[in-house]
Design an enzyme around this catalytic site. Structure first.
Site, PDB file in Angstrom:
ATOM      1  N   ASP B 454       0.859  -1.180   0.000  1.00 45.63           N
ATOM      2  CA  ASP B 454       0.000   0.000   0.000  1.00 45.63           C
ATOM      3  C   ASP B 454       0.899   1.235   0.000  1.00 45.63           C
ATOM      4  O   ASP B 454       1.530   1.565   1.011  1.00 45.63           O
ATOM      5  CB  ASP B 454      -0.888  -0.031   1.257  1.00 45.63           C
ATOM      6  CG  ASP B 454      -1.917   1.085   1.274  1.00 45.63           C
ATOM      7  OD1 ASP B 454      -1.714   2.095   0.566  1.00 45.63           O
ATOM      8  OD2 ASP B 454      -2.927   0.940   2.001  1.00 45.63           O
ATOM      9  N   HIS B 455       0.935   1.894  -1.141  1.00 49.17           N
ATOM     10  CA  HIS B 455       1.876   2.995  -1.304  1.00 49.17           C
ATOM     11  C   HIS B 455       1.526   4.202  -0.422  1.00 49.17           C
ATOM     12  O   HIS B 455       2.323   5.121  -0.262  1.00 49.17           O
ATOM     13  CB  HIS B 455       1.927   3.413  -2.785  1.00 49.17           C
ATOM     14  CG  HIS B 455       3.232   4.002  -3.215  1.00 49.17           C
ATOM     15  ND1 HIS B 455       4.187   4.452  -2.337  1.00 49.17           N
ATOM     16  CD2 HIS B 455       3.750   4.220  -4.454  1.00 49.17           C
ATOM     17  CE1 HIS B 455       5.222   4.925  -3.000  1.00 49.17           C
ATOM     18  NE2 HIS B 455       4.992   4.797  -4.299  1.00 49.17           N
ATOM     19  N   ARG B 456       0.353   4.191   0.180  1.00 48.18           N
ATOM     20  CA  ARG B 456       0.009   5.303   1.076  1.00 48.18           C
ATOM     21  C   ARG B 456       0.867   5.262   2.338  1.00 48.18           C
ATOM     22  O   ARG B 456       1.166   6.293   2.927  1.00 48.18           O
ATOM     23  CB  ARG B 456      -1.477   5.214   1.480  1.00 48.18           C
ATOM     24  CG  ARG B 456      -2.433   5.488   0.344  1.00 48.18           C
ATOM     25  CD  ARG B 456      -3.869   5.294   0.787  1.00 48.18           C
ATOM     26  NE  ARG B 456      -4.116   3.939   1.283  1.00 48.18           N
ATOM     27  CZ  ARG B 456      -5.284   3.521   1.765  1.00 48.18           C
ATOM     28  NH1 ARG B 456      -6.305   4.350   1.843  1.00 48.18           N
ATOM     29  NH2 ARG B 456      -5.433   2.277   2.183  1.00 48.18           N
ATOM     30  N   ILE B 458       3.667   2.896   2.639  1.00 52.64           N
ATOM     31  CA  ILE B 458       5.009   2.377   2.397  1.00 52.64           C
ATOM     32  C   ILE B 458       5.610   3.026   1.165  1.00 52.64           C
ATOM     33  O   ILE B 458       4.963   3.071   0.107  1.00 52.64           O
ATOM     34  CB  ILE B 458       4.941   0.840   2.213  1.00 52.64           C
ATOM     35  CG1 ILE B 458       4.440   0.196   3.513  1.00 52.64           C
ATOM     36  CG2 ILE B 458       6.289   0.277   1.808  1.00 52.64           C
ATOM     37  CD1 ILE B 458       3.946  -1.201   3.337  1.00 52.64           C
TER      38      ILE B 458
END
Lengths: 471, 484
Positions: B454-456, B458
């Site tokens: 989850d790029h939010r 990480i």
């Protein structure tokens, strides 16, 4: 020798539910077939139920009105009844209607397979064709719409002069005296027909009143009329014994009217039984419950995911218009639409004279379930239209939720009640309030005004009924 | 004595289930813990065991029936316990379970000193059911609408009285409340949108529900669902706003099958994750030549303990260590409160391919268990999942998921994060590859790993570091001891 044909939808049974389902299925683009024994679609309803009985009831009505005209200064003289001609006319009506439905099936490219279909598995029917031979039909989806048949009583098993609704409608002869066993709608409708054609008709009913299930105040209006046209109405009474001899059938009654009376014929009308055996349902996962009905979900899907069931085989009420609505729902579901059978009102009509009709919640049900309702009644004695046709023997009532003022039920007894009830059904389905009904202009002078005025009664504001306000 | 077996508390937020199979019949003798029914809930399919031993006196459930927590599954006649208990002076006022059934019998008994409070309390309870059947009997036989409840009391249609024409108020019958104040078209709209019409508040006169009311209710559910990140609201909606399908049958035969609960839930969860989590997948290869040799060497001793030492169980251990080292991966995002939730426990889920679809049992407190124990547990959980014995509890509370498709094949894939977790490790098939080392190519056994995150929460660099650490731990397991 057998050939196999494949369809996306096969409807087993061509009654009003079955053909409605098949036609909509075809309209929605499914390759569709109907399997039925008769020459054309129509089923019990068209061939030996609703339609022929209404044709005969129309004759009864004509006879009554001609007789009633005497009071208005018109004298026709004694009617001369040619039973054979009546039968021919009635059969003509049936032929025209069923033929018409057959034509529509052709226009829609619905294949009509005339024969008796039996399940081999959940995707195949073996049809024993009416004209000989056998055909295998493979289907993606099937709708079981095999309907119902008259229930029988064992004690009449060996009695020759016993009729059921089917044979009574054939009108082979008009007996001098007829006993109707069962005071439900079929018995009363057919009893009325035979009474108007000159038979002395009696009715015996086990329950304390005629038409169990209907509200008593509606039935009371009919009972007054029936007391005149029928020879003998016995409620709370059972048939204990029957003996047939050369002179007729001797019937012993027990209960409230304990006596023995001789009749020419007996008509047994004690309800109907679903047709759910004898055509291989056990070869599928379709589940039949202990009352003989097929278990379905709200989309009319059986326990076998690709087989649906509609109409009388799925349970009460056994009514053609309920079946056709269910049939259309099933067809839509099969065509991939997300719909369900979820009516708030299924109108019921008894085509006696006067007619009784109701829909939604009845007063009786409200009482049984402890639902708090307000009942607003408009007696037809206050209707100009009813007076001008000499039919003030009527009553219109609304069952209203006192809090939300929503119309929950409508009950009508009177001439043409069956046609009037649709407004009630629409009001209930649209979640109309009594005010909505009151504020809708109804044409004058018509019997439909009685519905508007009943709504006005709910608010204590009826133009033609004066009731001091409740405190 | 007759004992009622009731549906126990299943897990949080699950208060009912649908019966998929009935495994015993009336008259069967059952033992404690013997499965009575197979139940499907939104979270799992599992068997419900009997809490009593004896003969099944009554089991009225059928497949498709819904049972609530606390609802009776079966009545079991337990063996002649009464005789034994009789020696104790007063057996009756035992537990609150001693059901109403026992009451009438007791009343006919001479008179054990009138029981005090408990009996008085029970009295109204037992008189209620006594009252219920009475009206049903006096009422004209065919009057009840076709509800399930009616079936039990409906007298056999032996002697029909009259044609049973009557109108039915289908919706009213369901719960004595009035049907939803909505027109048929509005009700159809609700069904299409997967909205329960009874939950919609109408804005019209007397609460009449318009199509706008239904649409805004549907919108509010969607917003709530994406807002709280729990996805529970989304469950009220059926598969994401479906577009009309073409008529496939124009191109050939098709068959339609209803979606199972597992499939429906998988669809909902994955659609939610896919649309609300910005995904990135990081790929890397781990050299497991040495590890594989060690795995083979130690496999027999693990097998002796009842488990299988597999790459999955090793990865579970390695990932737990990596989660400890990289706390961002052991977190969840709370969008509504603008917070990140860091977890101080290390639970790892493993995706299991079963007959009924994808299930993800969770191994708890992985950091506190050694590889032998973990291997045994992985084997047991996978077995349970495949044998329908997995309970909803077994599939809750995961922080990170491992999906190992290596047994089937593939060189890499992009798994979808099992939200509200923030990362998932996909494992493909290991293969010998030439690796350039000191001037020559050597054949090494390489394991392809794919980490979706989850790029939010990480960043790409963290993901690359995390995955590299996992690879290095696999290459040099001593790292686990040093840093894990």
């Amino acid at each position: 020798m057998s050939t196999t044909e494949s369809f996306q939808l096969v409807v087993l049974g061509g009654g009003p539910g079955g053909y409605a389902a098949a036609f909509l299925g075809a309209d929605l683009g499914l390759k569709t077939a109907i399997v039925d024994m008769e020459e054309n679609p129509g089923g019990v309803c068209l061939y030996r139920g609703c339609i022929p009985s209404k044709a005969l009831l129309h004759i009864a009505k004509v006879l009554h009105e001609a007789d009633a005209a005497r009071a208005m200064g018109i004298e026709f003289g004694q009617p001369r009844i040619d039973v054979e001609a009546v039968r021919t006319w009635k059969e003509g009506v049936v032929r025209k209607l069923t033929g018409g439905v057959g034509q529509i099936a052709k226009f829609r490219k619905v294949t009509f397979v005339r024969g008796f279909g039996t399940f081999i598995d959940a995707h195949t029917l073996a049809v024993s064709l009416a004209l000989g031979g056998e055909q295998l039909i493979h289907f993606d989806h099937c709708i079981v719409a095999t309907g119902s048949r008259p229930a029988t009583l064992p004690m009449f098993k060996d009695v020759a002069r016993v009729l059921d609704s089917t044979s009574a409608l054939e009108l082979r002869e008009v007996p001098r005296s007829l006993l109707v066993v069962g005071g439900g709608y079929i018995g009363l409708e057919l009893g009325s027909v035979y009474a108007s054609l000159g038979a002395r008709v009696s009715v015996v009913e086990m329950m304390p009143g005629l038409l169990p299930g209907a509200d008593r105040d509606l039935v009371a209006v009919l009972e007054k009329r029936v007391a005149k046209s029928f020879e003998h109405v016995m409620v709370d009474t059972k048939v204990v014994k029957v003996r047939e001899d050369a002179d007729g059938i001797l019937v012993n009654f027990g209960g409230a009217s304990e006596q023995s009376i001789r009749y020419d014929h007996v008509l047994v009308s004690v309800g109907r039984k679903p047709n759910t055996t004898g055509f291989g349902l056990e070869k599928t996962k379709v589940r039949v419950n202990d009352r003989g009905f097929i278990d379905v979900d709200d989309q009319r899907r059986t326990n076998e995911p690709n087989i649906f069931a509609i109409g009388d085989v799925t349970g009460d009420p056994m009514l053609a218009h309920k079946a056709s609505h269910e049939g259309r729902v099933a067809a839509e579901v099969i065509a991939g639409h997300k719909v369900a059978f979820e009516p708030n009102a299924i109108p019921a009509v008894i085509f006696t004279d006067p007619e009784i009709a109701w829909c939604g919640l009845t007063e009786t049900q409200a009482k049984e379930r402890g639902i708090d309702v307000a009942v607003a009644k408009f007696p037809w004695g206050a209707s100009g239209r009813a007076m001008s046709i000499e039919r003030t023997d009527g009553l219109t009532k609304l069952i209203v939720d006192p809090k939300t003022e929503r119309v929950l039920g409508v009950g009508i007894v009177g001439a043409g009640a069956g046609d009037l009830i649709s407004e009630g059904a629409l009001a209930i389905e649209m979640a109309a309030t009594a005010a909505d009904v009151k504020l809708t202009i109804h044409p004058h002078p018509t019997l439909s005004e009685t519905i508007m005025e009943a709504a006005e009664v709910f608010y204590g504001q009826s133009t033609h009924v004066y009731r001091p306000k409740r405190s | 004595m007759i004992v009622e077996v009731r549906l126990p508390e299943i897990s949080e937020n699950v208060d009912s289930g649908d019966v998929t199979k009935v495994l015993v019949a009336q008259g069967d003798t059952v033992a404690v813990d013997q499965a009575l029914i197979e139940l499907e809930t939104e979270k799992a399919v599992f068997e419900v065991p009997s809490t009593a031993a004896g003969v099944v006196a009554e089991i009225s459930l059928k497949p498709g029936d819904s049972v609530k927590v606390g609802g009776v599954i079966a009545k079991i006649e337990t063996e002649a316990k009464e005789g034994a208990d009789a020696s104790q002076a007063a057996p009756p006022p035992k537990t609150d379970e001693a059901p109403q059934l026992a009451q009438p019998a007791r009343e006919s008994e001479p008179a054990p000193a009138p029981a005090p409070a408990p009996k008085a309390e029970e009295a109204p309870k037992s008189s209620a059911p006594a009252r219920a059947p009475a009206p049903a009997q006096s009422a004209p036989a065919p009057r009840k609408p076709e509800t399930v409840a009616a079936r039990a009391s409906a007298p056999p249609a032996e002697e029909p009285t009259a044609d049973s024409i009557r109108s039915t108020v289908v919706a009213v019958a369901k719960d004595s409340g009035a049907p939803a104040a909505a027109s048929p078209t509005v009700r159809r709209l609700a069904r299409e949108l997967g909205v329960d019409i009874n939950q919609v508040r109408g804005s019209g006169p007397s609460g009449r529900i318009s199509s706008e009311d239904v649409q805004s209710f549907a919108k509010s559910i969607i917003t709530a669902a994406t807002g709280d990140g729990g996805g529970r609201g989304a469950a009220a909606l059926t598969p994401a706003a479906a577009r009309a399908l073409p008529d496939f049958t124009r191109y050939g035969d098709v068959e339609r099958q209803p979606m199972s609960k597992v499939r429906t839930l998988t669809a909902q969860n994955l659609a939610y994750a896919w649309t609300s989590v910005p995904h990135v997948t990081q790929h890397d290869d781990a050299d497991i030549t040495t590890l594989e040799a060690a795995r083979k060497k130690h496999a027999p001793s693990v097998e002796a303990a009842g488990g299988k030492l597999t790459m999955t169980s090793i990865l579970v251990k390695v990932c737990a260590a990596a989660l400890k080292r990289f706390p961002d991966f052991n977190a969840s995002i709370d969008v509504t409160r603008g917070e990140i939730v860091y977890k101080r426990y290390y639970n790892v889920g493993i995706a299991v391919d079963t007959e009924r679809g994808l299930l993800v049992p969770v191994l708890r407190d992985v950091d506190k268990k050694n590889l032998v124990a973990l291997s045994v547990e992985v084997t047991q959980l996978a077995e349970k999942a495949r044998n329908k014995r997995i309970m909803p509890d077994d599939m809750e509370g995961g922080n990170f998921t491992i999906s190992n498709l290596g047994g089937i094949g593939g060189t890499s894939f992009t798994p979808i994060v099992n939200a509200p977790e923030v990362a998932i490790l996909g494992v493909s098939r290991s293969a010998h590859k030439p690796v350039y080392n000191n001037g020559s190519f050597e054949p090494r056994l390489m394991l392809p790993l794919s980490l979706s995150y989850d790029h939010r929460v990480i960043d790409g660099a963290s993901a690359a570091r995390f995955l590299r650490w996992v690879c290095e731990a696999l290459e040099d397991p001593i790292l686990l001891a040093l840093e894990g």
